[in-house]
Design a protein around this motif. Structure first.
Motif, mmCIF file in Angstrom:
data_model
loop_
_atom_site.group_PDB
_atom_site.id
_atom_site.type_symbol
_atom_site.label_atom_id
_atom_site.label_comp_id
_atom_site.label_asym_id
_atom_site.label_seq_id
_atom_site.Cartn_x
_atom_site.Cartn_y
_atom_site.Cartn_z
ATOM 1 N N GLY A 1 0.397 3.998 7.481
ATOM 2 C CA GLY A 1 1.355 4.227 6.851
ATOM 3 C C GLY A 1 1.671 6.083 5.513
ATOM 4 N N LYS A 2 0.537 6.242 5.715
ATOM 5 C CA LYS A 2 0.395 7.725 4.520
ATOM 6 C C LYS A 2 1.390 8.580 4.572
ATOM 7 N N SER A 3 2.511 8.439 5.966
ATOM 8 C CA SER A 3 3.145 9.754 6.534
ATOM 9 C C SER A 3 4.724 9.346 5.277
ATOM 10 N N ALA A 4 4.861 7.908 4.598
ATOM 11 C CA ALA A 4 5.694 7.844 3.780
ATOM 12 C C ALA A 4 5.562 9.523 2.528
ATOM 13 N N LEU A 5 4.586 10.103 2.528
ATOM 14 C CA LEU A 5 4.150 11.210 1.162
ATOM 15 C C LEU A 5 4.990 11.969 1.433
ATOM 16 N N SER A 6 5.929 12.322 2.804
ATOM 17 C CA SER A 6 6.177 13.204 3.074
ATOM 18 C C SER A 6 7.279 13.375 2.651
ATOM 19 N N SER A 7 7.631 11.836 2.713
ATOM 20 C CA SER A 7 8.909 12.569 1.819
ATOM 21 C C SER A 7 9.410 13.067 -0.257
ATOM 22 N N ILE A 8 7.838 12.911 -0.069
ATOM 23 C CA ILE A 8 7.200 12.871 -1.696
ATOM 24 C C ILE A 8 7.454 14.981 -1.871
ATOM 25 N N ARG A 9 7.031 15.718 -1.335
ATOM 26 C CA ARG A 9 7.332 16.727 -1.605
ATOM 27 C C ARG A 9 8.444 17.447 -1.178
ATOM 28 N N ALA B 1 0.727 -1.179 -0.395
ATOM 29 C CA ALA B 1 -0.340 -0.164 0.190
ATOM 30 C C ALA B 1 1.202 0.993 -0.173
ATOM 31 N N GLN B 2 1.642 1.205 0.424
ATOM 32 C CA GLN B 2 2.728 2.267 1.022
ATOM 33 C C GLN B 2 3.695 2.621 -0.543
ATOM 34 N N LYS B 3 3.510 1.458 -1.054
ATOM 35 C CA LYS B 3 4.674 1.478 -2.570
ATOM 36 C C LYS B 3 3.585 2.431 -3.295
ATOM 37 N N ASP B 4 2.274 1.141 -3.487
ATOM 38 C CA ASP B 4 1.490 1.933 -4.604
ATOM 39 C C ASP B 4 0.954 3.893 -4.461
ATOM 40 N N VAL B 5 0.494 4.393 -3.070
ATOM 41 C CA VAL B 5 1.054 5.659 -2.526
ATOM 42 C C VAL B 5 1.600 6.661 -2.939
ATOM 43 N N MET B 6 3.004 5.590 -2.276
ATOM 44 C CA MET B 6 4.622 6.422 -2.800
ATOM 45 C C MET B 6 4.176 6.868 -5.053
ATOM 46 N N LEU B 7 3.926 5.586 -5.319
ATOM 47 C CA LEU B 7 3.361 5.683 -6.936
ATOM 48 C C LEU B 7 3.099 7.141 -6.969
ATOM 49 N N LEU B 8 1.713 6.824 -6.733
ATOM 50 C CA LEU B 8 0.592 7.778 -7.043
ATOM 51 C C LEU B 8 1.024 9.528 -6.417
ATOM 52 N N GLY B 9 1.804 9.599 -5.079
ATOM 53 C CA GLY B 9 2.647 10.810 -5.330
ATOM 54 C C GLY B 9 3.336 11.431 -6.038
ATOM 55 N N ALA B 10 4.257 10.843 -6.158
ATOM 56 C CA ALA B 10 5.784 10.947 -7.416
ATOM 57 C C ALA B 10 4.822 11.351 -8.950
ATOM 58 N N LEU B 11 3.997 10.311 -9.233
ATOM 59 C CA LEU B 11 2.752 11.050 -10.691
ATOM 60 C C LEU B 11 2.788 12.169 -10.171
ATOM 61 N N THR B 12 1.987 12.554 -8.706
ATOM 62 C CA THR B 12 1.714 14.051 -8.887
ATOM 63 C C THR B 12 2.453 14.979 -8.889
#
Length: 460
Positions: free
Chosen positions: A54-62, A9-20
């Motif tokens: 686990g949504k905190s993984a998105l903090s790295s995307i910024r 799930a974290q890999k999924d949100v990292m993918l969507l976050g990076a694409l965004t």
């Protein structure tokens, strides 16, 4: 980027976050003709998860876009210094001031826009940055609280920006009027399920159909959080962001537009695929979900553009000597030669041959490989199902969108299915075989299904 997620799930949100995040940087430079408009890869993504899921993984995307924001802020700081000096000199001129214009305060440039903002404030931020911007917030209620405040009400700005529409505002103070003809705002937010409804009050609210939703599952077991690798994630993502910024700077200095061109076969497959999902959405959920599918199609086009460009620039991005610095230091004609050698990038047909030979190529056509096209197209089904899940607890008009057993049953079926698959899915919701056969017959009569063989069906 995905490898830094510790769960699927974290890999999924990292993918969507990076694409965004990466798509937000491409804004007006990468375009795909769709629906009579040139669609740029600016998306609005909403990650929903329970606390500590686990949504905190998105903090790295910024961190991927921080270098772009930091440069704009540094430029603004220098411009403010120059402005203050000019203003002081102007005020010391006495009567001579009437002979010259007063210095103008510089635009407050930024790339990362705060979600805690007023209606006019968000418009000013977008216009000061030439119509671009990226809202990245870890708590969705930051936006919903700001939008619901007395000076908020900028939900319409999010809706208009999705379609790159013109933005404008007028204030009585000083008779100020400002506008920008095109807007390229991207949004990446996360929040708990309880934070969805305050931001998106109903399924008929235009924000619902414009969001790329992802609902993370709750954590099921304890995960060791003591990282043994010693990797500094923040440093790694910051380095990637610096490389990406350097390449973008070099790219946008010589190229004014990159146009995604799908083949006729890809367009046909795209239309057939979405036609079936659109029919299934209408049969199961009605108009709100049909609108969402129509906009999922736009987002899939945008993702295709992002992936196609990243794949094309892969050689430059992965160069061991620091792609950005190398690309930025090259003369323009050398960079154009490097771009011409990238797979999938070709000078646009209308560029004169002499200009191409001289390295003057302001526009390129971009193609996507079959593998990448199908990989992105395969995201359609899960994105549709995640949107269906959000729809199930959003109000629609005066009635709640409660998922009936029939709707839930249809969501379990693939676009092409057999009667035996339908029977297995029906058993989960207590649908008898006779009732199931009657349902399939009604859907065939209504044109919602097509019988493709003995005991074989597909959504029309």
């Amino acid at each position: 980027i995905m490898s830094y997620g510790s769960t699927d799930a974290q890999k999924d949100v990292m993918l969507l976050g990076a694409l965004t995040a990466l798509g937000s940087c491409m804004e007006r430079y990468v375009r795909c003709p769709y629906g009579g408009k040139l669609q740029s890869p600016c998306m609005q993504s909403f990650i929903i998860a329970l606390p500590a899921s686990g949504k905190s993984a998105l903090s790295s995307i910024r961190l991927l876009v921080d270098p772009i924001h930091d440069q704009l802020r540094a430029e603004w700081a220098e411009e403010i210094k120059a402005y203050k000096k000019a203003k002081a000199a102007y005020e010391a001129m006495g009567k001579e001031r009437s002979k010259i214009d007063a210095p103008q305060i510089p635009a407050n440039k930024m790339f990362l826009i705060a979600g805690n903002n007023t209606g006019t404030g968000i418009l000013q931020n977008i216009m000061d940055a030439n119509g671009t911007g990226f809202i990245c917030e870890s708590e969705a209620d930051t936006l919903s609280t700001a939008i619901g405040s007395d000076y908020g009400h900028w939900s319409d700005t999010l809706r208009k920006s999705f379609d790159h529409e013109r933005l404008a505002y007028n204030r009585r103070t000083n008779h100020e009027y400002r506008e920008c003809n095109k807007s390229y705002l991207s949004v990446l937010i996360s929040g708990t399920p309880a934070q969805v409804k305050p931001l998106i009050p109903s399924a008929e609210n235009g924000l619902f159909s414009r969001q790329v939703f992802y609902c993370m599952p709750p954590i099921r077991e304890w995960v060791d959080q003591f990282d043994q690798s010693g990797a500094d994630y923040d440093r790694m993502f910051t380095l990637w962001g610096e490389r990406w910024k350097c390449l973008l700077d070099a790219l946008t200095a010589v190229v004014s537009g990159i146009n995604l061109k799908l083949t006729e076969e890809q367009k046909e497959e795209f239309n057939v695929h979405f036609s079936r999902i659109f029919g299934r959405a209408g049969a199961a959920h009605g108009d709100p979900m049909k609108s969402a599918v129509a906009r999922i199609a736009i987002n899939i086009c945008r993702i295709i553009g992002i992936v196609a460009l990243m794949r094309s620039l892969e050689v430059l991005l992965m160069a061991t000597d620091g792609i950005g610095r190398t690309a930025a230091e090259k003369p323009a004609d050398d960079l154009v030669k490097a771009l011409k050698s990238c797979p999938g990038l070709l000078p646009s047909p209308h560029i004169p041959h002499e200009n191409v030979q001289d390295g003057v190529v302001p526009q390129f056509d971009l193609t996507v490989s079959s593998d990448d096209f199908h990989a992105v197209l395969s995201l359609t089904e899960p994105l549709y199902l995640h949107s269906c899940h959000i729809l199930s607890f959003l109000p629609a008009g005066d009635s709640m969108q409660q998922k009936t057993s029939q709707e839930a049953f249809l969501d379990l079926l693939p676009l092409n299915f057999t009667r035996s698959q339908a029977l297995q899915a029906g058993e989960q919701y207590g649908i008898p075989a006779n009732t199931l056969d009657s349902l399939l017959k009604r859907m065939l009569n209504k044109g919602q299904l097509v019988k493709s063989g003995r005991g074989e069906y597909r959504f029309k």
